[in-house]
Structures are given as structure tokens and as C-alpha cells.
Design a protein around this motif. Sequence first.
Motif, PDB file in Angstrom:
ATOM      1  N   ALA A 386      71.463  15.186  55.532  1.00  0.00           N
ATOM      2  CA  ALA A 386      70.492  14.245  55.423  1.00  0.00           C
ATOM      3  C   ALA A 386      70.120  14.026  53.854  1.00  0.00           C
ATOM      4  O   ALA A 386      70.254  15.068  53.182  1.00  0.00           O
ATOM      5  CB  ALA A 386      69.228  14.841  56.104  1.00  0.00           C
ATOM      6  N   ASP A 387      69.866  12.874  53.559  1.00  0.00           N
ATOM      7  CA  ASP A 387      69.465  12.778  52.074  1.00  0.00           C
ATOM      8  C   ASP A 387      67.987  13.302  51.917  1.00  0.00           C
ATOM      9  O   ASP A 387      67.290  13.650  52.876  1.00  0.00           O
ATOM     10  CB  ASP A 387      69.692  11.218  51.575  1.00  0.00           C
ATOM     11  CG  ASP A 387      68.723  10.316  52.401  1.00  0.00           C
ATOM     12  OD1 ASP A 387      68.001  10.801  53.215  1.00  0.00           O
ATOM     13  OD2 ASP A 387      68.901   9.063  52.240  1.00  0.00           O
ATOM     14  N   ARG A 388      67.391  13.085  50.460  1.00  0.00           N
ATOM     15  CA  ARG A 388      66.107  13.634  50.284  1.00  0.00           C
ATOM     16  C   ARG A 388      65.165  13.236  50.985  1.00  0.00           C
ATOM     17  O   ARG A 388      64.425  13.630  51.296  1.00  0.00           O
ATOM     18  CB  ARG A 388      66.189  13.724  48.904  1.00  0.00           C
ATOM     19  CG  ARG A 388      67.126  14.721  48.104  1.00  0.00           C
ATOM     20  CD  ARG A 388      66.697  14.621  46.633  1.00  0.00           C
ATOM     21  NE  ARG A 388      67.545  15.574  45.752  1.00  0.00           N
ATOM     22  CZ  ARG A 388      67.275  16.653  45.547  1.00  0.00           C
ATOM     23  NH1 ARG A 388      65.995  17.565  46.117  1.00  0.00           N
ATOM     24  NH2 ARG A 388      68.058  17.455  45.120  1.00  0.00           N
ATOM     25  N   GLN A 389      65.043  11.800  51.169  1.00  0.00           N
ATOM     26  CA  GLN A 389      64.199  11.007  51.781  1.00  0.00           C
ATOM     27  C   GLN A 389      64.351  10.980  53.499  1.00  0.00           C
ATOM     28  O   GLN A 389      63.459  10.343  54.037  1.00  0.00           O
ATOM     29  CB  GLN A 389      64.180   9.439  51.240  1.00  0.00           C
ATOM     30  CG  GLN A 389      63.764   9.579  49.802  1.00  0.00           C
ATOM     31  CD  GLN A 389      64.765   9.713  48.957  1.00  0.00           C
ATOM     32  OE1 GLN A 389      66.055   9.507  49.270  1.00  0.00           O
ATOM     33  NE2 GLN A 389      64.584  10.511  47.848  1.00  0.00           N
ATOM     34  N   HIS A 390      65.186  11.472  53.779  1.00  0.00           N
ATOM     35  CA  HIS A 390      65.449  11.465  55.302  1.00  0.00           C
ATOM     36  C   HIS A 390      65.664  10.121  55.765  1.00  0.00           C
ATOM     37  O   HIS A 390      65.668   9.493  56.915  1.00  0.00           O
ATOM     38  CB  HIS A 390      64.333  12.264  56.193  1.00  0.00           C
ATOM     39  CG  HIS A 390      64.412  13.509  55.952  1.00  0.00           C
ATOM     40  ND1 HIS A 390      63.630  14.460  56.538  1.00  0.00           N
ATOM     41  CD2 HIS A 390      65.461  14.500  55.427  1.00  0.00           C
ATOM     42  CE1 HIS A 390      63.877  15.831  56.473  1.00  0.00           C
ATOM     43  NE2 HIS A 390      64.941  15.741  55.912  1.00  0.00           N
ATOM     44  N   SER A 391      66.254   9.328  54.868  1.00  0.00           N
ATOM     45  CA  SER A 391      66.718   7.680  55.197  1.00  0.00           C
ATOM     46  C   SER A 391      68.148   7.637  55.630  1.00  0.00           C
ATOM     47  O   SER A 391      68.422   6.528  56.273  1.00  0.00           O
ATOM     48  CB  SER A 391      66.337   7.116  54.177  1.00  0.00           C
ATOM     49  OG  SER A 391      67.110   7.317  53.168  1.00  0.00           O
ATOM     50  N   ARG A 392      68.992   8.583  55.671  1.00  0.00           N
ATOM     51  CA  ARG A 392      70.265   8.507  55.937  1.00  0.00           C
ATOM     52  C   ARG A 392      70.846   9.812  56.437  1.00  0.00           C
ATOM     53  O   ARG A 392      70.370  10.670  55.804  1.00  0.00           O
ATOM     54  CB  ARG A 392      71.121   8.036  54.693  1.00  0.00           C
ATOM     55  CG  ARG A 392      72.405   7.422  55.091  1.00  0.00           C
ATOM     56  CD  ARG A 392      72.605   6.570  55.990  1.00  0.00           C
ATOM     57  NE  ARG A 392      71.976   5.212  55.472  1.00  0.00           N
ATOM     58  CZ  ARG A 392      72.052   4.212  56.474  1.00  0.00           C
ATOM     59  NH1 ARG A 392      72.657   4.119  57.374  1.00  0.00           N
ATOM     60  NH2 ARG A 392      71.120   3.211  56.109  1.00  0.00           N
ATOM     61  N   LEU A 393      71.746   9.907  57.411  1.00  0.00           N
ATOM     62  CA  LEU A 393      72.538  10.974  57.870  1.00  0.00           C
ATOM     63  C   LEU A 393      73.950  10.587  57.637  1.00  0.00           C
ATOM     64  O   LEU A 393      74.545   9.493  58.290  1.00  0.00           O
ATOM     65  CB  LEU A 393      72.213  11.351  59.190  1.00  0.00           C
ATOM     66  CG  LEU A 393      71.036  12.164  59.463  1.00  0.00           C
ATOM     67  CD1 LEU A 393      70.481  11.910  61.072  1.00  0.00           C
ATOM     68  CD2 LEU A 393      70.940  13.477  59.089  1.00  0.00           C
ATOM     69  N   GLN A 394      74.623  11.425  56.722  1.00  0.00           N
ATOM     70  CA  GLN A 394      76.094  11.169  56.675  1.00  0.00           C
ATOM     71  C   GLN A 394      76.971  12.350  57.222  1.00  0.00           C
ATOM     72  O   GLN A 394      76.581  13.396  56.975  1.00  0.00           O
ATOM     73  CB  GLN A 394      76.367  10.813  55.031  1.00  0.00           C
ATOM     74  CG  GLN A 394      77.898  10.686  54.749  1.00  0.00           C
ATOM     75  CD  GLN A 394      78.091   9.170  55.252  1.00  0.00           C
ATOM     76  OE1 GLN A 394      77.574   8.316  54.996  1.00  0.00           O
ATOM     77  NE2 GLN A 394      79.320   9.188  55.788  1.00  0.00           N
ATOM     78  N   ALA A 395      77.994  11.817  57.988  1.00  0.00           N
ATOM     79  CA  ALA A 395      78.677  12.865  58.456  1.00  0.00           C
ATOM     80  C   ALA A 395      79.457  13.542  57.343  1.00  0.00           C
ATOM     81  O   ALA A 395      80.068  13.111  56.446  1.00  0.00           O
ATOM     82  CB  ALA A 395      79.961  12.077  59.643  1.00  0.00           C
ATOM     83  N   GLN A 396      79.473  14.951  57.296  1.00  0.00           N
ATOM     84  CA  GLN A 396      80.196  15.845  56.374  1.00  0.00           C
ATOM     85  C   GLN A 396      81.430  16.322  57.029  1.00  0.00           C
ATOM     86  O   GLN A 396      82.398  16.915  56.458  1.00  0.00           O
ATOM     87  CB  GLN A 396      79.224  16.832  55.958  1.00  0.00           C
ATOM     88  CG  GLN A 396      79.643  17.911  54.868  1.00  0.00           C
ATOM     89  CD  GLN A 396      80.065  17.108  53.502  1.00  0.00           C
ATOM     90  OE1 GLN A 396      79.203  16.152  53.408  1.00  0.00           O
ATOM     91  NE2 GLN A 396      81.155  17.370  53.053  1.00  0.00           N
ATOM     92  N   PHE A 397      81.264  16.826  58.484  1.00  0.00           N
ATOM     93  CA  PHE A 397      82.442  17.517  59.001  1.00  0.00           C
ATOM     94  C   PHE A 397      82.557  17.020  60.199  1.00  0.00           C
ATOM     95  O   PHE A 397      81.420  16.861  61.311  1.00  0.00           O
ATOM     96  CB  PHE A 397      82.006  19.241  58.989  1.00  0.00           C
ATOM     97  CG  PHE A 397      83.086  19.969  59.900  1.00  0.00           C
ATOM     98  CD1 PHE A 397      84.101  20.441  59.236  1.00  0.00           C
ATOM     99  CD2 PHE A 397      82.830  20.119  60.999  1.00  0.00           C
ATOM    100  CE1 PHE A 397      85.104  21.183  60.162  1.00  0.00           C
ATOM    101  CE2 PHE A 397      83.906  20.948  61.940  1.00  0.00           C
ATOM    102  CZ  PHE A 397      84.963  21.193  61.414  1.00  0.00           C
ATOM    103  N   ILE A 398      83.697  16.889  61.007  1.00  0.00           N
ATOM    104  CA  ILE A 398      84.123  16.523  62.471  1.00  0.00           C
ATOM    105  C   ILE A 398      85.170  17.477  63.014  1.00  0.00           C
ATOM    106  O   ILE A 398      85.954  17.696  62.118  1.00  0.00           O
ATOM    107  CB  ILE A 398      84.424  15.285  62.477  1.00  0.00           C
ATOM    108  CG1 ILE A 398      85.618  14.693  61.830  1.00  0.00           C
ATOM    109  CG2 ILE A 398      83.195  14.229  62.219  1.00  0.00           C
ATOM    110  CD1 ILE A 398      86.490  13.500  62.066  1.00  0.00           C
ATOM    111  N   ALA A 399      85.183  17.416  64.328  1.00  0.00           N
ATOM    112  CA  ALA A 399      86.185  18.480  64.971  1.00  0.00           C
ATOM    113  C   ALA A 399      86.246  17.632  66.388  1.00  0.00           C
ATOM    114  O   ALA A 399      85.031  17.346  67.028  1.00  0.00           O
ATOM    115  CB  ALA A 399      86.013  19.919  64.968  1.00  0.00           C
ATOM    116  N   GLY A 400      87.489  17.397  66.845  1.00  0.00           N
ATOM    117  CA  GLY A 400      87.656  16.701  67.963  1.00  0.00           C
ATOM    118  C   GLY A 400      87.202  15.446  68.399  1.00  0.00           C
ATOM    119  O   GLY A 400      87.090  14.796  69.460  1.00  0.00           O
ATOM    120  N   LEU A 401      87.193  14.662  67.081  1.00  0.00           N
ATOM    121  CA  LEU A 401      86.813  13.362  66.972  1.00  0.00           C
ATOM    122  C   LEU A 401      87.478  12.557  66.414  1.00  0.00           C
ATOM    123  O   LEU A 401      88.401  13.117  65.468  1.00  0.00           O
ATOM    124  CB  LEU A 401      85.110  13.197  66.471  1.00  0.00           C
ATOM    125  CG  LEU A 401      84.133  13.654  67.149  1.00  0.00           C
ATOM    126  CD1 LEU A 401      82.805  13.695  66.391  1.00  0.00           C
ATOM    127  CD2 LEU A 401      83.858  13.095  68.486  1.00  0.00           C
TER     128      LEU A 401
END
Length: 506
Positions: A386-401
Motif C-alpha cells: 500500500a502507498d502512504r495515502q492508501h490510494s493504491r495497492l501494487q502487487a509485490q509478490f505472486i505465486a501460482g498466478l
Amino acid sequence: MTPQSLPRNLEAWVKYLDAVRLPIAEENHAQVLRALGDSRRSLRDIADLLQGTPAMALIVLREANSHGSQLGEPAESLEVALTRLGLKRAETLLQRLPPLPRKDIPLALRQLQLISQHATQQANGLFAARLARLWQEIHWGSLLFLAPLWPLAAAQPHLLETWEQRVMAKGEPASKVERDLFGTALLPLCLALAERWRLPDWIIQGYRLLANDHRLLVKALHIARDNEHPLQQQHRLDDDPPLRRWLTQPANTILLANGLALSAHQAWDSPHLLRWQRLAGLYLQLPLGDVQQAIHQQAAQSARQHAEQGLWHPAEALLWPWSTRRLSPRPTTAPTPKSDALGAWRKQCALLLQEPTPFANVPQLTACAGAALEACGLKRIMLLLADRQHSRLQAQFIAGLPRQALGLSLDPAQSQVLRRLLAEPGQLRLTPDNSAQFSAMLPGNLKSLFSGDQLLLRSLANNGRVVMLLVADQSGAPFADVTLQAFTKTAQCIERALGAFARRSR
């Protein structure tokens, strides 16, 4: 519309679905508009083009048959509808539709429309040649028979997907599942929408038969079972003139075609499909083997014309072992992690708990966290920052996708569930009992990665502030108890690792 405000009765669903605007693929939208503006194109040309985009065909027919029409009888074909509207009005109507990239149109809607196109091919191949004078009624009636379900697939695709899994794969009673998901049965809903939209009479007759009066259909199915004795079948029909008159009605062709297409969508050797095949044989007065051969041929022809990447066509299953099912019941519970996997999980958790932190950057930390989650039995995993303002969630790690899932970016403002999870640390577990309630509040691109009705979402905090979101499942299967316990402990270890990482000396 939030899950709390989703309709729960027939009247509310009709009002809700009547207002849904069906999305159109960009390339089809542009192609049809060019044809409407081309004076060299005949009505037949334009109608043929529209059948490749069933949603546009439905919209044109609905408008032509709207209550404002001066003509009493509803248009039964698209050519008649275009004549009533006029090409200019039809062009203006279709220009207002929302064109979307094909990939952004819900998969459930595209799949349902493919079934409708398959049904049209079955109807044309099995019945239209025998009833040449009525070929347009057969063609358009079979294409639009399932149209009342299209808005549902567009607006709430997860509900249809859940219905399919529970009814088709698990074998739960449709009436119970529909009460749980919709608060009302689907067949009366389809009938109400067909009447509201003034769809062709044959469609309305079909839904009235299925929803309100099964007697004639049940009688015909009983006679159709004795397909090895055609003479006895004919005698039984002769002894029941009302049944014989009903069975030979041309309107039944579109019901038969859609019954065949829908049943074949699950499996070629299912008892449901066999019933429709026998009934088609009784209608056509053909041996069962001949009917089945013709149906397989029409399925292959439909696949050549309508198959689309990412969608399932029953013709593919003609190459499979005969007992194969497209949908299989998911295992009762996912397997418990083995002892060596749990040993690896403990090592990864120990690394997360180590102080001072051994991680030089966030990717190292999330990779270790992901390895721990995989070791405890989770199959599909995503960690989002999550960014500081909670305005965006960015994928950082994936598995099985899929690899492209690593580029996923979510806007929490568009999801009530995400906003709640970011507001304070918390956890949401989706199960079949609450999936219909909460799934609609999740972003569509996230749901498409985690198909099914078993899912864990947990927000992870540092000093009380949420900094990360964890999403995981066991490929849609119910969670093993050991995995659930390990998930909770892993989340706690990740939070401690986040704290140690924040305190590291720079």
C-alpha cells in the motif's frame, strides 16, 4: 451496487437487470456502425453481422419491440426489427452502447453468449432446413433464448459462476442454490424479463413451459426414453392428441436447441444431455444415434465459426474420454502440508523473525514471506504493498498466478472490502456461505485471478498502520485446518519482519 443492496426478490431483480447496459467488444461495435453507415449494405447483411454480436442484436430487438412501438406484434427477427427502427435510429441507438476491449468484458457473459451461438447452430442444423419457412424465427429465437441471463452475467458474473460450480459440479439442487444466491428462482426471472422486453413469442412460450407448466414436457420425456421402439412411441403420441399437438409445435425447436447446447457445455455423456437428445429424436422422428451424430457435427461447425480464445466450446470435449466433465467437484478439503513442507515453513518463519533483519530490501522480505506461505500449503498467493495515502495497492509478490499478475494495481476506493482492510488490520475469509455477499465488493481483476469461493484476505500492519495486503487460497479448494493455522502464524511473522525492517540501521 453493494452485496447488501443486491435484489432479493423477483420484482427487484427485473428492475435491476433491465437497467444493465450490456458491454460490446470494441471491434464488433466499430464494424457494425460502419455497416450501418454503408448504403451498399442490405438489411440481411447487417442482420448477419449483428448475429456475431448477440448483445447488439438483443438491444436492437428490444428497442423495436418496446412498448412505445405502434405495432402490436413483436418483431420475431432482426430484419423486421431493423425495418421498424430504421437504419439511422438503429445507428444512433448502438452508438450509445459502451464499447470495451474484449478482455474487459466479463468472461461469464462472453461464455454465455458463446452457448447462445452454439444453440443457434444446433437449431439451424437440426430444424431450420425442415422448417425453411420459419428459419428466421428459429434462428433468432435460439440466439436470444438465454438473453435474459446476459445482464446478470455482465453485472454479477461471480453469481453465475458460483451457481455453475454448485449446481453443475457439486450437484446441489438448483432451487436451493438460487434461493441462496438470488432470493428467487432463475426461470421465473428469465420469463419476467422476456415478457418485459417483448422478446419473440417462442422464447416466452419456452420459459412459461419450464417455469410454470412441466406436465407436457415430462410426458414427452417419458415417451422419448423408449427411443428403441419408434412405433410404440408413435402409438403413445396418437393416444394423447394434446401432447402430440404440443410436441410438433415449431416453437419447441429453440427450446430443444438451447437445452442441447447448455447440457453439452458440461459433458457429452450427462443424463441431462441424453434427455434432450431423446426429446429431439422424438421431435424429429429420428433414431437416437442419428440425432447424436448430427448434434456432434453441428457442435464442430459451431466451434469453427464461434470458438474464441479463453472460452470453452463443447466441441473440444469430443476429443476427450467420453466420461470427462468440464467441471469437476472440488475436493472436500485441500491436502494437509507434509512434514518436510512444514519444516521448510518453520525455517522461513524463523528467518522472518530474525533480528536484526536479514533483508536489505522489500522484495527480499516479500520473497521470504511468499516462500513461507507456499510451504504451508497455499497455492495462489499475492502480496500487495500500500502507498502512504492508501490510494493504491501494487502487487509485490505472486505465486501460482500468471506472470502478468505482478503488474496488478488496485484502487481501494473502488472496493469496500479493500477500504475496510486498509483502515485497520483485519482478515476476511470467503466461503461458499458468504461469497455472494462479499465477492461483489472485490475488484474484478482480483477475482479473476482467484476464482472460486474460498479465499483469504489479510491486511498486515507496522505500528498499527496497514502497509501490505495478503491474498491467498488453495486453488479454490476448502482450506486445510493446518494451513489456516499456519497462515495466521505466518501473517504474524510477516508483521514482525516488517517492524524489524523499519527499524533497521541505514
